[in-house]
Design an enzyme around this catalytic site. Sequence first.
Site, PDB file in Angstrom:
ATOM      1  N   ASP A   1       1.612  -7.733  14.705  1.00  0.00           N
ATOM      2  CA  ASP A   1       1.120  -6.823  13.411  1.00  0.00           C
ATOM      3  C   ASP A   1      -0.192  -6.015  13.961  1.00  0.00           C
ATOM      4  OD1 ASP A   1       0.215  -5.607  11.234  1.00  0.00           O
ATOM      5  OD2 ASP A   1       0.724  -7.461   9.990  1.00  0.00           O
TER       6      ASP A   1
ATOM      7  N   TYR B   1       0.870  -1.235  -0.066  1.00  0.00           N
ATOM      8  CA  TYR B   1      -0.073   0.051   0.083  1.00  0.00           C
ATOM      9  C   TYR B   1       0.827   0.989   0.035  1.00  0.00           C
ATOM     10  CZ  TYR B   1      -4.354   2.561   1.459  1.00  0.00           C
ATOM     11  OH  TYR B   1      -5.508   3.425   1.195  1.00  0.00           O
TER      12      TYR B   1
ATOM     13  N   SER C   1       1.946  -7.385   2.325  1.00  0.00           N
ATOM     14  CA  SER C   1       0.701  -6.691   2.618  1.00  0.00           C
ATOM     15  C   SER C   1      -0.358  -6.500   1.410  1.00  0.00           C
ATOM     16  CB  SER C   1       0.992  -5.264   2.955  1.00  0.00           C
ATOM     17  OG  SER C   1       0.210  -4.470   3.654  1.00  0.00           O
TER      18      SER C   1
ATOM     19  N   HIS D   1       4.165  -5.298  11.328  1.00  0.00           N
ATOM     20  CA  HIS D   1       3.777  -5.198  10.000  1.00  0.00           C
ATOM     21  C   HIS D   1       4.919  -4.738   9.198  1.00  0.00           C
ATOM     22  CE1 HIS D   1       0.794  -5.255   6.739  1.00  0.00           C
ATOM     23  NE2 HIS D   1       1.205  -4.176   6.329  1.00  0.00           N
TER      24      HIS D   1
END
Length: 355
Positions: free
Chosen positions: A304, A114, A204, A333
């Site tokens: 995470d 992202y 991710s 993460h």
Amino acid sequence: MDITEEKTAGFRQYKPDLTRQPDFESFWYQAMEEVFPAIGSQSWRVNVESEKLDRFEVSYDLVLEKYPFPLKQVIIYQAQIEAADGTLLKGWYLLPSTASPENRVPGLVRFHGYSSNKGKISELLLWALQGYAVLAMDIRGQCGDTPDGRSYSAGAFSGWLTLGLDSPMEYYYRQVYLDSVQIIESLARRPEINEAKIGLFGNSQGGGIAIAAAALLEKSSQRNPQITGKIAAINAGIPFLADMKRAYLDHGDGPWAELSWYFRMHDPLHEKEKEIFQTLSYFDLINFAPWLHCPVLISVGLKDTACPPSTIYALYRHLAGEKTIIAYPDYGHEDIDNHTDKHIAFFAERLLNTK
């Protein structure tokens, strides 16, 4: 019981119900027809200026421009392809110099995280020097060279997660998923690629897109003989976009904070909460997982807070084929360096025949 077993005991049993809407399957069959129209017919897209439908031929041909780089073992190209809505998707294509129609090689598609982009050549050389052809394209509208050519009826908060939430047809990730299946097919149709040995990977958002795209290709190939790519293996690192309502409830940071701000600004009493999560359900990975039967390797960081571990285990539990999940108790993460060796071995066994 060791620490990892203790931390994952509850997650290993967690398998939430699917949240598919009654038209989930037909929604995606119709969407895939934009990328794979019936044989002999044309696809269509909306002309923003005239608000009419334009008929056109979908392309699976990468436009390649050689990029100078001081390595003899790998040929590097700047790549471009026109998406189904007319947006030009841009990225890198790395090819082992020995690859040819007579010496076809396995192909990899890398999807990025992202708010990132197609990445650096140096990141992709790890794979090209092993003998894979590697295609890495920007996700539209994010932080690369690729714009988002679509128009939306309303704005979004900060990033892309809340863009087009008014309906599944308008939602941002609908076109992202369609872009991704077109990208995979464009690699599979290259003459130097072994179309039966395609691998997908990403962390991710990238891991999530890999799962969704592979599931759409597998399900749609049952009805459409034009689809040639065969996904042989997926590495989905710390995947985003799974078990979306749980992710929203349990997140501590990351993109799900955008949805919190969206509610604050547009729906502070959550009066439209049901409709919003119904829209998101069309894009939730757990609803795609039962369609996917190829081998999948998943990593999860047990600290995470952007993609809560419970959501990743929910995805894992719903996958229909061979699957492995590796939990890293002291990671959040982030890119898990120690997972790279396992990723290399996983792909080599399935794509390079190193057994």
